[in-house]
Scaffold this active site. Structure first.
Site, PDB file in Angstrom:
ATOM      1  N   LYS A 242     -14.016 -18.871  47.882  1.00 51.48           N
ATOM      2  CA  LYS A 242     -14.931 -18.702  46.302  1.00 51.48           C
ATOM      3  C   LYS A 242     -14.009 -18.889  45.259  1.00 51.48           C
ATOM      4  O   LYS A 242     -12.704 -18.239  45.824  1.00 51.48           O
ATOM      5  CB  LYS A 242     -15.981 -18.170  46.149  1.00 51.48           C
ATOM      6  CG  LYS A 242     -16.065 -16.474  46.471  1.00 51.48           C
ATOM      7  CD  LYS A 242     -16.730 -15.633  46.593  1.00 51.48           C
ATOM      8  CE  LYS A 242     -16.034 -14.416  47.513  1.00 51.48           C
ATOM      9  NZ  LYS A 242     -17.332 -13.439  47.142  1.00 51.48           N
TER      10      LYS A 242
ATOM     11  N   TYR B 239       9.457  -4.840  24.156  1.00 51.86           N
ATOM     12  CA  TYR B 239       8.400  -4.177  22.927  1.00 51.86           C
ATOM     13  C   TYR B 239       8.723  -2.863  23.247  1.00 51.86           C
ATOM     14  O   TYR B 239       8.069  -1.768  24.097  1.00 51.86           O
ATOM     15  CB  TYR B 239       7.519  -4.472  22.873  1.00 51.86           C
ATOM     16  CG  TYR B 239       7.188  -6.349  22.812  1.00 51.86           C
ATOM     17  CD1 TYR B 239       7.624  -6.813  21.537  1.00 51.86           C
ATOM     18  CD2 TYR B 239       7.415  -7.654  23.183  1.00 51.86           C
ATOM     19  CE1 TYR B 239       7.768  -8.029  20.965  1.00 51.86           C
ATOM     20  CE2 TYR B 239       7.033  -8.513  23.632  1.00 51.86           C
ATOM     21  CZ  TYR B 239       7.701  -9.219  22.076  1.00 51.86           C
ATOM     22  OH  TYR B 239       7.258  -9.798  21.951  1.00 51.86           O
TER      23      TYR B 239
END
Length: 775
Positions: A438, A668
């Protein structure tokens, strides 16, 4: 040539008593042992290409399959000689010739041993915990041009692989190289007798397959039995146990103990064979793998790092053919001449050649080929690339795969197989395995992972949703596929793809829809989930009778198994809760079987449960293996720690390095404040690639040339910065490991307060998956 004419033309007094026996053979339905030994090709896998009229098929039963199921198929392909324990499927085949054996696997070994006695040249036998295949290929690489080498293909070192390797040794070679591996006491003697080597090589001794032995020394002694007939033995004397055992057992032989890695060992062995100075020999290390990378157009590119001769190319192509969809073309881009018969046998439909020569698909050099190609030239094909200039051909691979983003998730398929076998060895022989595929195989790539585990012997797969199961079916994954999501919105898709759904309640809505989609005369296997304590999904104990009454109304649905989820198998302090779940599961499963009136399979153990209870009755009929397959041990640091290999490695490359003075800020918000004169490296990976922003500002470090280098400032969408001041070897182009063997993924999970599953599945689809295999 048919089998009759072959036996008449190839009869040899050492193999058969006389030509009349070969002719007489064609009037009989039973093969003698001598006649069996005379047949030039032997196979045990129905997918193996062969010159079928000159091939014998051994129908071998294993824990995961039975060769007798394929007898009719092999007959239809042209096989006429069979070794079986049950000849019933061939009863009406008048021209089938059969050797009846209670144990075809042992007969294979015995016949291969007889064929080995006809080989006049010496054989090098290699054993050890790791490195057998790489050492074999390195020795071969050094002998190319000096000796004609016959060697075992891929990693054929088992009780089936060794006799098949011996069977196919080229009688015109100068020397043979055979691998041999064992996982339990008492296995090596028969292999040693079959191989009968004159030179022995012991690569390493580690904790793989410890469960089959009482001690490391016992395992070492068992492996060393391979060398009973050897006059010369090479071994890695860095390991005290190996050094002591080899000297005790073979002190009267010529012993050459070597310190260092397997490259040193390979070089010394090759030098000895060539008559050179053993003390100074050395060869450059080989990668020892094939990388498989998908392209944007749906093709797959397989780059071969080390095949150096026709045998090596044949082995690599055979490996690819096994993994390739039958509907796909196989294209070979070759920088050296390969025999046409090898290409034909592997099903190669197009050959692009590079080097001297001419033709419509011929190029003078790899750069000319690269200039002429467009990305759509090989749409939906499997492309095999092999040439002498590895860097140039690697660049061609990158061009075909559009590998412009140099951040990659490398998936080691050999490690995946190793981990699967580790868990499989913990189980009784009757217990099967369901591999969890999965979430795109936990981010590693469901199709390649499923193909690898199917080849390794997984009995079934489990996916979360229907779309995942359909993708596996479209990739020709043939094992049963269990869909765990019980909300079935498209029953037609489930039935048409041959998937097996999960039911969780007495509500008849979904079972009715499924039953209506099943063709008349057929049934659909369904699986029933029980809630034993996870309290997420599943039948409650008081719903079992109602469920059985409901399912009886739908005769096309058959309950194949019942299962449940352990919620605390990896929490040793919750042992009583786990034991309570196991007990309740047994009780509920028994009641379900009673009301249904027929037997059903059971499975409750997950990865952690398999490690703790795999050798008990709680293993039942199946276990479900998940995160452990991918090299992440849910019980690491406990008494149940399992020796696993790292499967997934997230790496990138430094694209810039700049020096800044103390006080400068990075990123930033100016949150990366430098406190010293620093070298700051920029990496092309960010949170859009799956690198969590909470790893910013020194919260995590990544490995560069053996040095852990911390993040600086905030991680950006596509970039991040690390401090490489303390790593003088760092430069533009240096590799950076975000997680992998040197930088375990668990560190990042701990920093983020989460689990490795989440970190692994974060890796973005834009990050290329590259699949490695040693074939």
């Amino acid at each position: 040539m048919d089998l009759k004419n072959f036996l008449i033309s190839q009869t040899h007094p050492k193999r058969l008593n006389d030509a009349n026996r070969a002719i007489k053979f064609m009037t009989m339905t039973t093969l003698t042992f001598d006649q069996l030994v005379a047949i030039p090709n032997a196979i045990t896998d129905s997918r193996t290409p062969a010159d079928y009229p000159e091939t014998v098929f051994f129908a071998i039963r294993t824990s995961s399959d039975d060769g007798h199921k394929y007898l009719s198929e092999m007959y239809d392909k042209g096989i006429r000689a069979f070794v079986v324990s049950d000849a019933t499927p061939l009863a009406n085949k008048a021209d089938a010739h059969i050797f009846i054996s209670q144990n075809p696997r042992e007969t294979l070994l015995q016949a291969a041993t007889a064929r080995r006695h006809l080989i006049p040249y010496p054989i090098v036998a290699i054993t050890g915990s790791r490195g057998k295949t790489v050492v074999k290929e390195q020795i071969n690489a050094l002998l190319v041009g000096e000796k004609k080498v016959a060697r075992s293909p891929r990693s054929w070192n088992s009780h089936i692989g060794v006799p098949l390797s011996l069977w196919h040794l080229d009688p015109k070679a100068d020397i043979g190289i055979i691998e041999a591996g064992v996982s339990h006491q008492g296995e090596m003697s028969a292999l040693a007798q079959a191989i009968n080597p004159t030179i022995g090589v012991f690569t390493s001794l580690t904790d793989e397959h410890d469960e089959g032995f009482t001690s490391l020394e016992q395992k070492c002694r068992e492996k060393a039995l391979l060398f009973q007939s050897c006059s010369t033995i090479f071994y890695n004397n860095d390991n005290e146990v190996v050094d002591r055992v080899i000297k005790q057992l073979y002190g009267d032989r010529k012993l050459i103990g070597i310190s260092g890695d397997n490259t040193s060992l390979s070089g010394r062995v090759a030098a000895y064979i060539l008559g050179h100075d053993v003390s100074t020999a050395h060869i450059q290390p080989l990668s020892g793998r094939i990388d498989i990378t998908p392209t944007p157009e749906g093709a797959s590119v397989a780059f071969d790092y080390y095949a150096t001769d026709n045998d090596g190319v044949a082995t690599a192509l055979d490996y690819l053919r096994r993994r390739t969809d039958p509907s796909r073309d196989i294209v070979a881009i070759l920088g050296a001449r390969v025999e046409d018969s090898i290409l034909k046998r592997a099903g190669v439909t197009r050959v692009v050649s590079v080097g001297p020569g001419n033709g419509p698909d011929h190029y003078s050099d790899v750069h000319s080929l690269a200039s002429a190609l467009t990305t759509g030239d090989f749409r939906d094909a499997t492309i095999y690339i092999n040439g002498p200039e590895k860097s140039a051909y690697a660049a061609l691979r990158d061009q075909l795969c559009s590998l412009r983003h140099i951040t990659r998730l490398t998936v080691n398929l050999e490690a995946l197989t190793h981990n699967f076998k580790q868990y499989r060895s913990m189980l009784p022989s009757h217990t099967g395995t369901i591999a969890m595929i999965k979430a795109d195989a936990y981010g590693c790539g469901a199709i390649e992972v499923a193909r690898t585990l199917q080849a390794a012997g997984a009995d079934a797969f489990a996916v979360a949703v229907v779309d995942e199961g359909i993708a596996l079916r479209e990739a020709h994954v043939t094992r049963p596929i269990l869909v765990l999501d019980p909300w079935c919105t498209n029953p037609h898709a489930i039935v048409s793809a041959g998937l097996q759904p999960t039911l969780i309640s007495p509500d008849p809505t979904i079972p009715a829809a499924l039953n209506d989609c099943v063709p008349e005369g057929q049934t659909l296997n369904v699986h029933v989930k029980l809630d034993t304590g996870m309290h997420r999904l599943g039948l409650e104990p008081n719903q079992i009778k109602a469920f059985c009454e409901m399912i009886d109304r739908f005769p096309k649905l058959k309950v194949a198994s019942t299962f449940s989820h352990l919620s605390t198998a990896d929490c040793l302090n919750e042992n009583q809760y786990t034991l309570g779940q196991l007990s309740l599961f047994n009780n509920m499963s028994g009641k379900l079987e009673h009301h249904l009136g027929y037997g059903i399979k059971r499975h409750i153990l997950n990865t952690a449960g398999t490690r703790r209870f795999g050798n008990t009755d709680h293993a039942h009929d199946l276990v479900r293996l998940g995160i452990g397959l991918y090299g992440i041990d849910p019980l690491a640091g406990t008494e149940f720690t399992t020796p696993l290999l790292t499967v997934a490695s997230l790496t990138t490359t430094i694209i810039a390095i700049t020096e800044y003075d103390a006080g400068a800020t990075v990123g930033y918000g100016r949150h990366g404040v430098l406190t010293r004169h620093s070298r700051i490296a920029t990496l092309p990976i960010g949170y859009a690639d799956g690198l969590n922003r909470r790893l910013s500002r020194g919260a995590a470090s990544f490995e560069v040339a053996g040095v852990m280098c911390p993040t600086v400032g905030n991680i950006c969408m596509d970039l991040c910065m690390i401090d490489v001041t303390d790593c003088p070897e760092a430069r533009v182009g240096s590799s950076v490991e975000i997680f992998g063997p040197q930088a375990p993924i668990q560190r990042l999970a701990d920093t983020l307060g989460t689990i490795p599953y989440e970190v692994l599945t974060w890796v973005s689809p834009r990050v290329k998956r590259v699949y490695q295999s040693s074939i």
